[in-house]
Design a protein around this motif. Structure first.
Motif, PDB file in Angstrom:
ATOM      1  N   VAL A   1      10.096   2.055   0.700  1.00 55.64           N
ATOM      2  CA  VAL A   1       9.950   1.996  -0.765  1.00 55.64           C
ATOM      3  C   VAL A   1       8.646   1.144  -1.325  1.00 55.64           C
ATOM      4  CG1 VAL A   1      11.109   1.226  -3.113  1.00 55.64           C
ATOM      5  CG2 VAL A   1      12.311   1.961  -1.061  1.00 55.64           C
ATOM      6  N   LEU A   2       7.767   2.121  -2.125  1.00 56.74           N
ATOM      7  CA  LEU A   2       6.276   1.725  -2.379  1.00 56.74           C
ATOM      8  C   LEU A   2       6.299   1.875  -4.043  1.00 56.74           C
ATOM      9  CD1 LEU A   2       4.568   3.559   0.192  1.00 56.74           C
ATOM     10  CD2 LEU A   2       5.079   1.002   0.374  1.00 56.74           C
ATOM     11  N   GLY A   3       5.653   0.884  -4.430  1.00 56.55           N
ATOM     12  CA  GLY A   3       5.213   1.011  -5.985  1.00 56.55           C
ATOM     13  C   GLY A   3       4.104   2.069  -6.235  1.00 56.55           C
ATOM     14  N   ALA A   4       4.198   2.985  -7.132  1.00 56.08           N
ATOM     15  CA  ALA A   4       3.371   3.998  -7.356  1.00 56.08           C
ATOM     16  C   ALA A   4       2.302   3.832  -8.285  1.00 56.08           C
ATOM     17  CB  ALA A   4       4.272   5.335  -7.618  1.00 56.08           C
ATOM     18  N   GLN A   5       2.349   2.823  -9.032  1.00 56.96           N
ATOM     19  CA  GLN A   5       1.359   2.985 -10.139  1.00 56.96           C
ATOM     20  C   GLN A   5       0.936   1.328 -10.014  1.00 56.96           C
ATOM     21  OE1 GLN A   5       5.063   3.684 -12.579  1.00 56.96           O
ATOM     22  NE2 GLN A   5       3.733   4.896 -14.004  1.00 56.96           N
ATOM     23  N   TRP A   6       1.029   0.260 -11.025  1.00 53.18           N
ATOM     24  CA  TRP A   6       0.317  -0.874 -10.943  1.00 53.18           C
ATOM     25  C   TRP A   6       1.166  -2.149 -10.717  1.00 53.18           C
ATOM     26  CZ3 TRP A   6      -2.959   2.052 -14.504  1.00 53.18           C
ATOM     27  CH2 TRP A   6      -4.255   2.342 -14.263  1.00 53.18           C
ATOM     28  N   GLY A   7       2.481  -1.732 -10.135  1.00 52.44           N
ATOM     29  CA  GLY A   7       3.228  -2.572 -10.005  1.00 52.44           C
ATOM     30  C   GLY A   7       4.391  -2.609 -11.134  1.00 52.44           C
ATOM     31  N   ASP A   8       5.322  -3.651 -11.045  1.00 53.84           N
ATOM     32  CA  ASP A   8       6.380  -3.768 -11.945  1.00 53.84           C
ATOM     33  C   ASP A   8       7.167  -2.456 -12.256  1.00 53.84           C
ATOM     34  OD1 ASP A   8       5.466  -6.424 -12.357  1.00 53.84           O
ATOM     35  OD2 ASP A   8       3.868  -5.520 -13.525  1.00 53.84           O
ATOM     36  N   GLU A   9       7.339  -1.759 -11.376  1.00 51.73           N
ATOM     37  CA  GLU A   9       7.901  -0.334 -11.783  1.00 51.73           C
ATOM     38  C   GLU A   9       9.571  -0.327 -11.237  1.00 51.73           C
ATOM     39  OE1 GLU A   9       4.151   0.422  -9.327  1.00 51.73           O
ATOM     40  OE2 GLU A   9       5.882  -0.769  -9.165  1.00 51.73           O
ATOM     41  N   GLY A  10       9.936  -1.528 -10.870  1.00 49.94           N
ATOM     42  CA  GLY A  10      11.480  -1.653 -10.555  1.00 49.94           C
ATOM     43  C   GLY A  10      11.705  -1.281  -9.060  1.00 49.94           C
TER      44      GLY A  10
ATOM     45  N   LEU B   1      -2.821  -1.312  -6.843  1.00 51.30           N
ATOM     46  CA  LEU B   1      -3.368  -2.422  -6.492  1.00 51.30           C
ATOM     47  C   LEU B   1      -3.820  -2.680  -5.007  1.00 51.30           C
ATOM     48  CD1 LEU B   1      -0.685  -4.610  -8.635  1.00 51.30           C
ATOM     49  CD2 LEU B   1      -3.242  -4.042  -9.166  1.00 51.30           C
ATOM     50  N   ASP B   2      -3.624  -1.642  -4.327  1.00 53.32           N
ATOM     51  CA  ASP B   2      -4.159  -1.802  -2.905  1.00 53.32           C
ATOM     52  C   ASP B   2      -5.638  -1.893  -2.614  1.00 53.32           C
ATOM     53  OD1 ASP B   2      -3.186  -0.299  -0.038  1.00 53.32           O
ATOM     54  OD2 ASP B   2      -5.141  -0.200  -0.434  1.00 53.32           O
ATOM     55  N   ILE B   3      -6.242  -2.940  -1.766  1.00 52.97           N
ATOM     56  CA  ILE B   3      -7.510  -3.244  -1.784  1.00 52.97           C
ATOM     57  C   ILE B   3      -8.526  -2.135  -1.183  1.00 52.97           C
ATOM     58  CG2 ILE B   3      -7.168  -3.961   0.679  1.00 52.97           C
ATOM     59  CD1 ILE B   3      -8.898  -6.589  -0.157  1.00 52.97           C
ATOM     60  N   ASP B   4      -7.908  -1.117  -0.851  1.00 52.42           N
ATOM     61  CA  ASP B   4      -8.772  -0.044  -0.425  1.00 52.42           C
ATOM     62  C   ASP B   4      -8.695   1.144  -1.412  1.00 52.42           C
ATOM     63  OD1 ASP B   4     -10.130  -0.479   2.199  1.00 52.42           O
ATOM     64  OD2 ASP B   4      -7.991  -0.857   2.919  1.00 52.42           O
ATOM     65  N   PHE B   5      -7.422   1.538  -1.964  1.00 52.91           N
ATOM     66  CA  PHE B   5      -7.289   2.741  -2.777  1.00 52.91           C
ATOM     67  C   PHE B   5      -6.881   2.451  -4.250  1.00 52.91           C
ATOM     68  CE2 PHE B   5      -5.553   3.668   1.786  1.00 52.91           C
ATOM     69  CZ  PHE B   5      -6.386   4.637   2.088  1.00 52.91           C
ATOM     70  N   GLY B   6      -6.803   1.274  -4.558  1.00 53.07           N
ATOM     71  CA  GLY B   6      -6.578   0.807  -5.921  1.00 53.07           C
ATOM     72  C   GLY B   6      -7.875   0.836  -6.774  1.00 53.07           C
ATOM     73  N   THR B   7      -7.676   0.164  -8.096  1.00 55.31           N
ATOM     74  CA  THR B   7      -8.825   0.065  -8.733  1.00 55.31           C
ATOM     75  C   THR B   7      -9.692  -1.117  -8.812  1.00 55.31           C
ATOM     76  OG1 THR B   7      -7.256  -1.139 -10.459  1.00 55.31           O
ATOM     77  CG2 THR B   7      -7.998   1.298 -10.847  1.00 55.31           C
ATOM     78  N   TYR B   8     -10.423  -1.224  -7.173  1.00 57.65           N
ATOM     79  CA  TYR B   8     -11.106  -2.247  -6.855  1.00 57.65           C
ATOM     80  C   TYR B   8     -12.129  -2.471  -7.746  1.00 57.65           C
ATOM     81  CZ  TYR B   8     -13.730  -4.949  -3.458  1.00 57.65           C
ATOM     82  OH  TYR B   8     -14.487  -6.049  -2.594  1.00 57.65           O
ATOM     83  N   PRO B   9     -12.573  -4.022  -8.279  1.00 57.97           N
ATOM     84  CA  PRO B   9     -11.938  -4.962  -7.572  1.00 57.97           C
ATOM     85  C   PRO B   9     -10.787  -5.607  -7.969  1.00 57.97           C
ATOM     86  CG  PRO B   9     -13.593  -5.549  -9.106  1.00 57.97           C
ATOM     87  CD  PRO B   9     -13.635  -4.130  -9.219  1.00 57.97           C
TER      88      PRO B   9
END
Length: 451
Positions: free
Chosen positions: A28-37, A253-261
């Protein structure tokens, strides 16, 4: 039988079978920026699981689970700890602040959590977050705020997660195995670690003698909980145990695939399951993405579909959009399909859980972001790596009618108003991923199973 020359033929080489595993983990993974439930989805799936695992992050995560009249808040513990028949496992990819973990346990014990000592395992390879890591986290944010180059603060939770992962990557971090080994060796390495941080941050204050005493006590408290979790999970998968993995944070929020930094310091996409638990890729089964029916984000960073108007405030108020860990208000906006297509490419969702649909009940119309355009009207085909590209873009929306009906009582897809069903089906069509569950409230019973 010998050939005509009397030579015996070689016997055929015996080959080992390596059939695909029949027992696979569910993720189970969050698909957005977290807090998805995610916590609610994990809680639901944990009821039929034998082992529930955390694979990355630390107590910067925040999952809320409502059971009967009790509302549990988890930050480092897997949400599955509520299930009295499941083992909860904290993997090697997680970083753990011991003091705050025990505080969390005590708070949830007061709400009804029982028998956790018999059901909690922590990897001997998991790294320790120290108080000074948290202090450094705050000092680094202060330094970023003074930077005149345009760099902003990252909006970290100041839980020491980034500095701890830095210690890990720098190969001078301390793990559970170190804590439970020869204590004099652990003590010296702890002193060295503090010394190196004080050289970088002269203003950092650490009572090293107090730390040495404190962790000697923690070593004994942790000893019954720490084990080789790689071997434990492998044994479960070789048998018939059902293993569930609970991702913390979220794909953007993934360090490689998210909105770095503007991200966390770990891989909170599907790859973190392999590296954070020692699970081979071929053992990964269904991957469920959790998607809020709109979009939220805590802290700074790009947010193309953000609503800085009355609708954004309405979503924040109705959805109680405040961080579980930080209590900061969440920024709110329309659902963003460009973002979801990006995280689906990375994670390959089997299906999604669409949460908080009921929050949209009072809106006359809804919008979904389906494309980004630069100022010259050139379409941005995929979510960009350069966050500068998102500073001056136009979002293309489609508009759909709302339903203006209370959905919190609905318990099947057919119970939902027609326009609500249309909204769900449009999301499926745009992302090309089926919706398996729909959340219309806080309680366990308010999660609709579609198929």
């Amino acid at each position: 039988m010998a050939d005509v020359n009397g030579v015996q033929p070689e016997s055929p080489r015996k080959r080992l079978k390596n059939d695909p595993p029949t027992n696979k983990v569910t993720v189970v993974l969050g698909a957005q920026w977290g807090d998805e439930g995610k916590g609610k989805v994990v809680d639901m799936l944990a009821m039929s699981s034998d082992v529930v695992c955390r694979c990355q992050g630390g107590n910067n995560a925040g999952h809320t689970v409502v059971v009967d009249d009790a509302e549990y808040d988890f930050h480092i513990l897997p949400s599955g700890i509520i299930n009295p028949s499941a083992v909860s496992l904290i993997g090697n990819g997680v970083v753990v602040h011991l003091g705050q973990m025990f505080e969390e346990i005590e708070k949830n014990e007061a709400k009804g959590l029982k028998d956790w000592k018999d059901r909690l395992l922590i990897s001997d390879r998991a790294h320790i977050v120290f108080d000074f890591h948290q202090s450094v986290d705050g000092l680094q944010e202060q330094e970023r705020s003074k930077d005149s180059s345009g760099t902003k603060t990252l909006g970290t939770t100041k839980k020491g997660i980034g500095p701890c992962y830095s210690s890990k990557a720098g190969r001078h971090g301390l793990r559970m195995a170190d804590l439970l080994g020869e204590y004099s060796v652990f003590e010296q390495r702890l002193r060295n670690l503090v010394d190196s941080h004080q050289r970088m941050f002269p203003e950092l204050q650490v009572d090293i003698e107090e730390e040495v005493k404190k962790y000697k006590i923690y070593a004994e408290r942790m000893r019954p909980l720490v084990t080789n979790c790689i071997a434990y999970v492998h044994k479960c998968l070789q048998g018939t145990k059902k293993v569930l993995v609970e991702g913390a944070n979220a794909a953007m929020l993934d360090i490689d695939f998210g909105t770095y930094p503007y991200v966390t310091s770990s891989n909170c996409s599907v790859g973190g399951v392999c590296t954070g638990l020692g699970i081979p890729p071929r053992y990964i089964g269904d991957v469920y993405g959790v998607v809020k029916a709109y979009t939220t984000r805590v802290g700074v960073g790009p947010f193309p579909t953000e609503l800085n108007d009355d609708i954004g405030q309405l979503l924040q108020s109705r959805g109680a959009e405040y961080g579980v860990t930080t209590k900061r208000p969440r920024r709110c906006g329309w659902l963003d399909v460009v973002l979801l297509r990006h995280t689906n490419m990375v994670n390959g969702y089997s299906a999604i859980a669409l949460t908080k649909l009921d929050i949209l009940d009072v809106l006359k119309e809804l919008k979904i972001g389906i494309g980004y355009f630069r100022k010259n009207r050139e379409r941005i085909e995929h979510f960009p790596a350069d966050m500068g590209e998102l500073e001056d873009i136009t979002v293309e929306y489609i508009t759909m009618p709302g339903w203006l009906e209370d959905t919190s009582h609905c318990r099947s897809f057919e119970d939902l108003p027609k326009n609500a069903r249309n909204y769900v089906e449009k999301i499926e069509e745009l992302i090309n991923v089926p919706v398996k569950w729909i959340g219309v409230g806080k309680a366990r019973a308010s999660m609709i199973t579609v198929f």
